[in-house]
Design a protein around this motif. Structure first.
Motif, PDB file in Angstrom:
ATOM      1  N   THR A 119      41.034  46.000  38.573  1.00 11.64           N
ATOM      2  CA  THR A 119      40.541  44.819  37.554  1.00 11.64           C
ATOM      3  C   THR A 119      41.004  44.299  35.859  1.00 11.64           C
ATOM      4  OG1 THR A 119      39.436  46.952  37.223  1.00 11.64           O
ATOM      5  CG2 THR A 119      38.325  45.813  38.561  1.00 11.64           C
ATOM      6  N   ASN A 120      40.099  44.611  35.112  1.00 11.38           N
ATOM      7  CA  ASN A 120      40.718  44.910  34.114  1.00 11.38           C
ATOM      8  C   ASN A 120      42.051  45.248  32.750  1.00 11.38           C
ATOM      9  OD1 ASN A 120      39.896  42.948  30.744  1.00 11.38           O
ATOM     10  ND2 ASN A 120      39.876  45.379  30.439  1.00 11.38           N
ATOM     11  N   GLY A 148      38.902  37.709  36.065  1.00 15.24           N
ATOM     12  CA  GLY A 148      37.227  38.364  35.742  1.00 15.24           C
ATOM     13  C   GLY A 148      35.917  38.177  36.240  1.00 15.24           C
ATOM     14  N   ASN A 149      36.345  36.588  36.531  1.00 14.89           N
ATOM     15  CA  ASN A 149      35.598  36.060  37.520  1.00 14.89           C
ATOM     16  C   ASN A 149      35.007  36.214  39.105  1.00 14.89           C
ATOM     17  OD1 ASN A 149      35.244  33.883  35.161  1.00 14.89           O
ATOM     18  ND2 ASN A 149      35.599  32.529  36.268  1.00 14.89           N
ATOM     19  N   GLU A 151      36.102  39.427  40.210  1.00 13.76           N
ATOM     20  CA  GLU A 151      35.256  41.032  39.939  1.00 13.76           C
ATOM     21  C   GLU A 151      33.911  40.314  39.722  1.00 13.76           C
ATOM     22  OE1 GLU A 151      35.093  44.454  36.959  1.00 13.76           O
ATOM     23  OE2 GLU A 151      36.622  42.841  36.711  1.00 13.76           O
ATOM     24  N   ALA A 152      33.632  39.418  39.406  1.00 10.35           N
ATOM     25  CA  ALA A 152      32.094  38.587  38.347  1.00 10.35           C
ATOM     26  C   ALA A 152      31.401  38.609  40.067  1.00 10.35           C
ATOM     27  CB  ALA A 152      32.271  37.919  37.342  1.00 10.35           C
ATOM     28  N   SER A 179      35.998  46.242  31.120  1.00  7.02           N
ATOM     29  CA  SER A 179      34.871  44.310  30.972  1.00  7.02           C
ATOM     30  C   SER A 179      33.934  44.707  31.445  1.00  7.02           C
ATOM     31  CB  SER A 179      36.079  43.388  31.276  1.00  7.02           C
ATOM     32  OG  SER A 179      35.972  44.000  32.987  1.00  7.02           O
ATOM     33  N   THR A 180      32.958  43.460  30.882  1.00  2.00           N
ATOM     34  CA  THR A 180      31.777  44.154  31.789  1.00  2.00           C
ATOM     35  C   THR A 180      31.067  42.522  32.287  1.00  2.00           C
ATOM     36  OG1 THR A 180      30.874  44.927  29.755  1.00  2.00           O
ATOM     37  CG2 THR A 180      29.244  43.419  30.013  1.00  2.00           C
ATOM     38  N   GLU A 181      31.248  42.866  32.996  1.00  2.00           N
ATOM     39  CA  GLU A 181      30.183  41.198  33.682  1.00  2.00           C
ATOM     40  C   GLU A 181      29.545  41.437  34.190  1.00  2.00           C
ATOM     41  OE1 GLU A 181      34.045  42.018  34.268  1.00  2.00           O
ATOM     42  OE2 GLU A 181      33.168  43.686  35.117  1.00  2.00           O
ATOM     43  N   GLU A 194      30.516  35.551  34.811  1.00  2.36           N
ATOM     44  CA  GLU A 194      31.181  36.079  33.484  1.00  2.36           C
ATOM     45  C   GLU A 194      31.822  37.046  33.088  1.00  2.36           C
ATOM     46  OE1 GLU A 194      33.520  34.483  31.241  1.00  2.36           O
ATOM     47  OE2 GLU A 194      32.153  32.964  31.060  1.00  2.36           O
ATOM     48  N   SER A 195      32.817  37.167  32.654  1.00  2.00           N
ATOM     49  CA  SER A 195      33.340  38.564  32.733  1.00  2.00           C
ATOM     50  C   SER A 195      34.601  38.495  31.210  1.00  2.00           C
ATOM     51  CB  SER A 195      34.625  38.793  33.612  1.00  2.00           C
ATOM     52  OG  SER A 195      35.228  39.697  32.856  1.00  2.00           O
ATOM     53  N   SER A 248      26.403  49.529  37.424  1.00  2.00           N
ATOM     54  CA  SER A 248      27.813  49.773  36.992  1.00  2.00           C
ATOM     55  C   SER A 248      27.358  51.682  36.568  1.00  2.00           C
ATOM     56  CB  SER A 248      28.976  49.762  36.054  1.00  2.00           C
ATOM     57  OG  SER A 248      27.528  49.402  34.981  1.00  2.00           O
TER      58      SER A 248
END
Length: 562
Positions: A119-120, A148-149, A151-152, A179-181, A194-195, A248
């Motif tokens: 990921t990020n 990021g998308n 992952e989301a 990151s935060t999704e 959104e990421s 998370s």
């Protein structure tokens, strides 16, 4: 298929049939290439590396992955990024050691049984390719650095399969290390995702240098998080949602701290264990206040606060508070790490060849009041699977369920009661109340409740799982000996279940007399035929004992004969 594979596959089937002869399971279809019936997913995150190994179960309501094994290493890879966004040799060495352990665990797996996503940190590190190339050699499987998308998307898919049931749209919020999704979806389909480049590791290092926490740096971190969330907030508020889920490790840790330390402002006796409770605004405010009072993260002493979570708690907390504030979240439920489950579903969808035949079990005939099979609450499949494993007496279930449901129909619907969900809980309790007999006849209801409390039941909230266990525990025996709080015992449901158990205890197919029931502020009343009772002294004894048990907990229990 080679002769060797045929031998292995045949041996596997024989082992399962032998091992579970006493406690039969639902049959599942397995593709020939998956001779061990297992899948593995790996999440190489910015804070932790996680791996989950799961067995696939084909239920009438869809596919369920049953977790068999998990591994987790707190590598904090994002902390190894320098100002030029390059990973340090030290951080890569530590991370590769974790990869080596994962690879060793997966030596018997084939490529179509394993999915690994990064990921990020891998998206932003300039030397990520060097690390990934070495990691793939040690792991033995390819690693996909996802956007990021993507992952989301995977997070939402995973959450939609394991989160508590929701009618309507669901918001899923996942704070990672870098990151935060944030996703809104309907059913299993993400609608808005959104990421954002904000994470618990990066924020903790950026704003809380050396663990110092004060009003100034907390406000700075919160403002930075708000700046990112504000850019997307209008679109999310416009779409709206009925349920908010935190998926998370940060969300789970915060929920545990709130619940274990009584910071929610809503005292409850809900078992916390590893899954935590819920996150509320009030709880977040009290957690922030407690953290600021310590002035340094190392001096923070709270029940449930793990050593590896301490350094990244301030950054994660500021992001969570900012999301609650900007998105208008009041209440957030917690689920397991969704990305691992989402990746597994993605792997399964890619690898399956043709549609698996779904088993049409007793759900279709005995739960048909809840709608067509394809529209069934997926929790029915999990309940059926659990009951089948412990050899449920289906005829007795049907008798108890129909009788208890008949009693419930006569009781008033209370303010804010979800009668539809309560009817399901009552039906599930009727189905599972005797599974403890597989352990021992003595106090079997305790064994039944223990199994339900500790079973892996994705789709159930912790509250509903506790309520279900409470009903099963209380369906028989002395009410004043119940070792659970009245806070989540559904007394009117328990009354219906206990009464159904008493009048159906003889396990006879004969018709019951018309029994009318009523509920008052603190008690129950039932009207029953004197002639029928005189002919059934065993049940008459049971009803008199039932009245005595309720009176011991100061509830009225009247029996009127007609």
């Amino acid at each position: 298929m080679t002769f060797k594979k045929i031998v292995i596959y045949t041996s596997y089937i024989y082992f399962n049939l032998t091992a579970y002869m006493i406690l039969p399971k639902l049959k599942t279809e397995k593709s020939p290439e998956h001779v061990n019936g297992l899948y593995a997913s790996i999440d190489l995150g910015s804070n932790s590396f996680r791996m989950m190994i799961a067995k696939i179960n084909h239920l009438p309501t869809g596919v369920q992955f049953q977790t068999i094994d998990t591994l987790r290493d707190t590598v904090r890879l994002a902390g190894g990024l320098n100002k030029d966004n390059e990973l340090s040799e030290e951080s890569m060495t530590k991370a590769l050691a974790a990869i080596l352990r994962f690879g060793d665990r997966l030596r018997s797996f084939s490529p179509n049984q394993v999915v690994a996503v990064a990921t990020n940190t891998f998206r932003v590190a300039r030397n990520a390719k060097k690390f990934v190339d070495e990691a793939e050699k040690l792991l033995g499987f390819p690693i996909d650095v996802i956007s990021g998308n993507e992952e989301a998307r995977l997070i939402y898919i995973g959450a939609s399969h394991i989160a508590p049931m929701c009618v309507g749209k669901r918001l899923v919020f996942d704070i990672g290390g870098g990151s935060t999704e944030i996703i809104i979806g309907d059913g299993h389909e993400p609608k808005l995702l959104e990421s954002l480049p904000i994470g618990c590791v990066s924020f903790s290092q950026r704003f809380f240098t050396e663990g110092v926490v004060d009003e100034e740096n907390f406000k700075a971190a919160q403002n930075a998080a708000l700046k990112e969330i504000k850019t997307i907030a209008p679109f999310y508020r416009k779409m709206g949602w009925e349920q908010a889920i935190g998926s998370s490790g940060t969300a789970r840790a915060i929920a545990e701290l709130i619940a274990l330390n009584g910071l929610s402002g809503e005292p409850h006796d809900l078992p916390v264990e590893e899954t935590g409770g819920v996150i509320t605004r009030h709880g977040l405010d009290l957690l922030k206040k407690t953290l600021l009072e310590t002035k340094h993260i190392e001096r923070l002493s709270l029940l449930g606060l793990k050593a590896d979570r301490k350094p990244v708690l301030p950054g994660g907390l500021t992001i969570m508070i900012s999301a609650f504030e900007e998105l208008g979240i009041e209440h957030m439920e917690i689920t397991e790490a969704a990305l691992l489950f989402g990746a597994l579903h993605h792997l399964y969808d890619q690898s399956k060849n043709g549609a698996h035949t779904k088993k049409k079990g007793i759900l279709k005939t005995l739960f048909n009041s809840f709608g067509k099979l394809e529209n069934l609450d997926k929790r029915h499949g999990l309940i059926e699977q659990l009951g089948k494993r412990f050899n449920v007496d289906e005829a007795q279930f049907k008798s108890i369920n129909e009788t208890a449901d008949f009693f419930l129909d006569q009781l008033p619907t209370f303010k804010n009661e979800d009668r539809k969900n309560n009817r399901k809980l009552l039906s599930w309790a009727s189905f599972l109340h005797e599974i403890g007999l597989a352990v021992s006849r003595t106090d079997y209801q305790k064994h039944s409740a223990y199994i339900i409390s500790n079973a892996d039941l994705p789709g159930f909230s912790r509250l509903d799982q506790a309520r279900l266990a409470g009903l099963v525990l209380g369906h028989n025996g002395k009410l004043n000996k119940l070792p659970i709080s009245a806070g989540y015992i559904d007394w009117h449901l328990l009354f219906c279940l206990r009464l159904a158990h008493v009048v159906s205890r003889k396990r006879e197919s004969g018709a019951l007399p018309l029994i009318k029931v009523q509920q008052s502020a603190k008690g129950f009343k039932l009207k029953i035929s004197k002639t029928w009772l005189d002919k059934n002294p065993f049940i008459q004894f049971g009803l008199n004992k039932e009245a005595s048990d309720w009176k011991k907990i100061e509830w009225k229990y009247e029996i009127e004969l007609y």
